[in-house]
Design a protein around this motif. Structure first.
Motif, PDB file in Angstrom:
ATOM      1  N   CYS A  10      38.055 -73.016  88.408  1.00  0.00           N
ATOM      2  CA  CYS A  10      37.245 -73.209  89.613  1.00  0.00           C
ATOM      3  C   CYS A  10      36.210 -74.324  89.416  1.00  0.00           C
ATOM      4  O   CYS A  10      35.946 -75.108  90.328  1.00  0.00           O
ATOM      5  CB  CYS A  10      36.547 -71.904  89.989  1.00  0.00           C
ATOM      6  N   TYR A  11      35.650 -74.402  88.214  1.00  0.00           N
ATOM      7  CA  TYR A  11      34.641 -75.429  87.929  1.00  0.00           C
ATOM      8  C   TYR A  11      35.231 -76.830  87.963  1.00  0.00           C
ATOM      9  O   TYR A  11      34.532 -77.806  88.261  1.00  0.00           O
ATOM     10  CB  TYR A  11      34.019 -75.156  86.559  1.00  0.00           C
ATOM     11  N   SER A  12      36.529 -76.949  87.679  1.00  0.00           N
ATOM     12  CA  SER A  12      37.171 -78.269  87.680  1.00  0.00           C
ATOM     13  C   SER A  12      37.065 -78.951  89.038  1.00  0.00           C
ATOM     14  O   SER A  12      37.041 -80.182  89.121  1.00  0.00           O
ATOM     15  CB  SER A  12      38.647 -78.140  87.277  1.00  0.00           C
ATOM     16  N   SER A  13      36.987 -78.175  90.107  1.00  0.00           N
ATOM     17  CA  SER A  13      36.851 -78.773  91.440  1.00  0.00           C
ATOM     18  C   SER A  13      35.531 -79.512  91.576  1.00  0.00           C
ATOM     19  O   SER A  13      35.419 -80.476  92.342  1.00  0.00           O
ATOM     20  CB  SER A  13      36.965 -77.686  92.522  1.00  0.00           C
TER      21      SER A  13
ATOM     22  N   SER B  58      29.965 -68.270  92.876  1.00  0.00           N
ATOM     23  CA  SER B  58      30.715 -68.227  94.126  1.00  0.00           C
ATOM     24  C   SER B  58      29.877 -68.732  95.306  1.00  0.00           C
ATOM     25  O   SER B  58      30.354 -69.532  96.118  1.00  0.00           O
ATOM     26  CB  SER B  58      31.187 -66.791  94.391  1.00  0.00           C
TER      27      SER B  58
ATOM     28  N   LEU C 138      29.514 -72.563  95.164  1.00  0.00           N
ATOM     29  CA  LEU C 138      30.723 -73.271  95.589  1.00  0.00           C
ATOM     30  C   LEU C 138      30.893 -73.214  97.109  1.00  0.00           C
ATOM     31  O   LEU C 138      31.298 -74.197  97.738  1.00  0.00           O
ATOM     32  CB  LEU C 138      31.950 -72.678  94.901  1.00  0.00           C
TER      33      LEU C 138
ATOM     34  N   GLY D 242      43.222 -77.104  86.682  1.00  0.00           N
ATOM     35  CA  GLY D 242      42.485 -77.118  87.940  1.00  0.00           C
ATOM     36  C   GLY D 242      42.369 -78.507  88.528  1.00  0.00           C
ATOM     37  O   GLY D 242      42.576 -78.693  89.740  1.00  0.00           O
TER      38      GLY D 242
ATOM     39  N   PHE E  61      44.023 -79.086  92.132  1.00  0.00           N
ATOM     40  CA  PHE E  61      43.144 -79.459  93.248  1.00  0.00           C
ATOM     41  C   PHE E  61      43.405 -80.897  93.698  1.00  0.00           C
ATOM     42  O   PHE E  61      43.249 -81.224  94.877  1.00  0.00           O
ATOM     43  CB  PHE E  61      41.674 -79.272  92.862  1.00  0.00           C
TER      44      PHE E  61
ATOM     45  N   ILE F 196      38.844 -76.964  99.471  1.00  0.00           N
ATOM     46  CA  ILE F 196      39.073 -76.640  98.052  1.00  0.00           C
ATOM     47  C   ILE F 196      37.837 -75.971  97.447  1.00  0.00           C
ATOM     48  O   ILE F 196      37.949 -75.104  96.575  1.00  0.00           O
ATOM     49  CB  ILE F 196      39.502 -77.866  97.209  1.00  0.00           C
ATOM     50  N   TYR F 197      36.639 -76.342  97.916  1.00  0.00           N
ATOM     51  CA  TYR F 197      35.434 -75.680  97.423  1.00  0.00           C
ATOM     52  C   TYR F 197      35.311 -74.274  97.982  1.00  0.00           C
ATOM     53  O   TYR F 197      34.846 -73.359  97.291  1.00  0.00           O
ATOM     54  CB  TYR F 197      34.193 -76.509  97.749  1.00  0.00           C
TER      55      TYR F 197
ATOM     56  N   SER G 214      37.741 -72.260  95.958  1.00  0.00           N
ATOM     57  CA  SER G 214      37.187 -72.007  94.620  1.00  0.00           C
ATOM     58  C   SER G 214      36.113 -70.929  94.672  1.00  0.00           C
ATOM     59  O   SER G 214      36.040 -70.067  93.790  1.00  0.00           O
ATOM     60  CB  SER G 214      36.591 -73.294  94.037  1.00  0.00           C
TER      61      SER G 214
ATOM     62  N   VAL H 210      36.870 -67.547  92.582  1.00  0.00           N
ATOM     63  CA  VAL H 210      36.095 -67.264  91.371  1.00  0.00           C
ATOM     64  C   VAL H 210      35.680 -65.793  91.308  1.00  0.00           C
ATOM     65  O   VAL H 210      35.414 -65.259  90.230  1.00  0.00           O
ATOM     66  CB  VAL H 210      34.853 -68.193  91.289  1.00  0.00           C
TER      67      VAL H 210
END
Length: 397
Positions: free
Chosen positions: A223-226, A283, A286, A347, A351, A363-364, A367, A371
């Protein structure tokens, strides 16, 4: 262990500084390599990205073996060897101007980066009093948070003022300070494991006790990769590119402000009281990012993500080490980072494929919702430890 035992010993400070120098270099080159590729080498954006992804792929490939290498040859020895070879390879950027040769150098660097980051985390864990490990590893992780700000800040401010050759020399010099720090570190006496024979097996590549926690880390980093992959492009699409330069600064400050408190809370009350709220904060951050329409909201989302994500990751790393035998701290660290790095790599790819179809906001939002799966994954990951504690209590009664 008494709570009064110090964390900030000379040896711990040296390890923190070593980690800081390595990650300042890492984040600086992450910023300037795509620019260097296009401006100086006449390459394309994809070739610039290849210099980044090649580095990360080699690091992920080497990570499962790094624990065994460290345990076989010793933490201090491998720390010195890896930081010296990493420094020497960074010096090659000064003279080499062929993009394919640079790709080979980056792949080589990635291997030693994997070993350096694994061994420094393992040494830090060994140096911290067990009763204060959550707090101590939180402080250790702050060196990476500082590097997120310092590396790109130096690189971007000097980009138009000095040549790329001078930039590469400067950052090679910064990494070289890591050699001095490593040489000064004294670590707890290690068993002589140099005679051990490596076998290609699960136990020689991964630590079983750390695997469940590492899976949680994988989903968190996915999720952080976004954020790390698309925040600048997303901000540009919103007309907030200038504000985005402060996003990671606010992000890092939020992490550094909350981390001392969450680390102490982890040690005194337990990991759950930190991790569950942090997942929810991550969460919320994001989702705020998904609905951002102003500079203030962009920075607010950065602060909330920093508080949430910044508290989760050192707690998970600490749990991975605590769930494993002390003599396998290198394996535990390698296991955790193998899955964590894989989450970022997968990710970023996933994404990247869907952003053209769905847009950045979606996408956010995805995520932010996805998450929350970690609330259940974390509970699942802790079941073996909780059952063990119950059995111990029963035996004591």
């Amino acid at each position: 262990m008494k709570q009064s035992e110090p964390i900030w010993t000379k040896d711990f400070i040296m390890v923190v500084l070593m980690n800081l120098f390595i990650f300042v270099y890492f984040y600086a080159l992450l910023t300037i390599l795509p620019v260097y590729t296009m401006q100086e080498l006449g390459g394309t954006e994809s070739q610039g990205g290849l210099l980044i992804s090649g580095f990360l792929l080699s690091a992920i490939f080497a990570r499962p073996f790094s624990g065994a290498i460290i345990e076989r040859f010793g933490k201090k020895r491998m720390a010195l060897v890896s930081v010296i070879l990493f420094t020497l390879s960074s010096l090659l950027f000064i003279s080499v101007q062929n993009i394919y040769v640079l790709l080979g150098i980056r792949f080589f660097q990635g291997i030693w980066f994997s070993i350096i980051t694994t061994v420094t985390s393992a040494i830090a864990a060994d140096l911290i009093p067990p009763a204060r490990r959550g707090e101590g590893l939180g402080y250790f992780a702050m060196s990476m948070n500082l590097a997120v700000v310092i590396g790109p800040f130096i690189a971007l401010n000097l980009l138009d003022k000095i040549s790329f050759t001078a930039l590469f020399a400067l950052f090679s010099g910064i990494v070289a300070f890591g050699i001095l720090c490593t040489a000064l570190v004294r670590i707890p006496k290690e068993d002589d494991t140099t005679s051990a024979v490596f076998k290609l097996s699960f136990s020689n590549m991964f630590e079983k006790g750390a695997m469940r926690i590492a899976i949680v880390g994988l989903f968190v980093s996915f999720c952080y990769s976004s954020v790390i992959s698309f925040i600048s492009v997303y901000a540009k699409s919103l007309g907030l590119i200038q504000t985005s330069s402060y996003f990671f600064m606010v992000f890092a400050v939020a992490m550094m402000v909350t981390r001392p408190f969450t680390g102490k809370l982890y040690d005194r009350v337990g990991p759950g009281v930190v991790i569950y709220p942090s997942i929810i904060l991550f969460s919320i951050g994001l989702c705020l990012l998904a609905f951002t329409n102003s500079g203030a909201m962009l920075l607010l989302s950065g602060a909330v993500i920093g508080m949430g994500y910044g508290s989760i990751t050192p707690c998970l790393q600490t749990l991975a080490i605590q769930a494993s035998p002390q003599h396998r701290s290198g394996y535990a660290t390698a296991t955790y980072f193998t899955l964590f790095d894989s989450g970022i790599a997968v990710g970023s790819f996933v994404f990247g494929l869907i952003v053209a179809q769905t847009g950045f906001s979606n996408i956010y939002l995805f995520s932010g919702v996805f998450v929350l799966v970690n609330l259940f994954l974390y509970t699942w990951s802790r079941k073996p430890a909780l059952l063990k504690e119950k059995r111990n209590i029963s035996v004591a009664d």
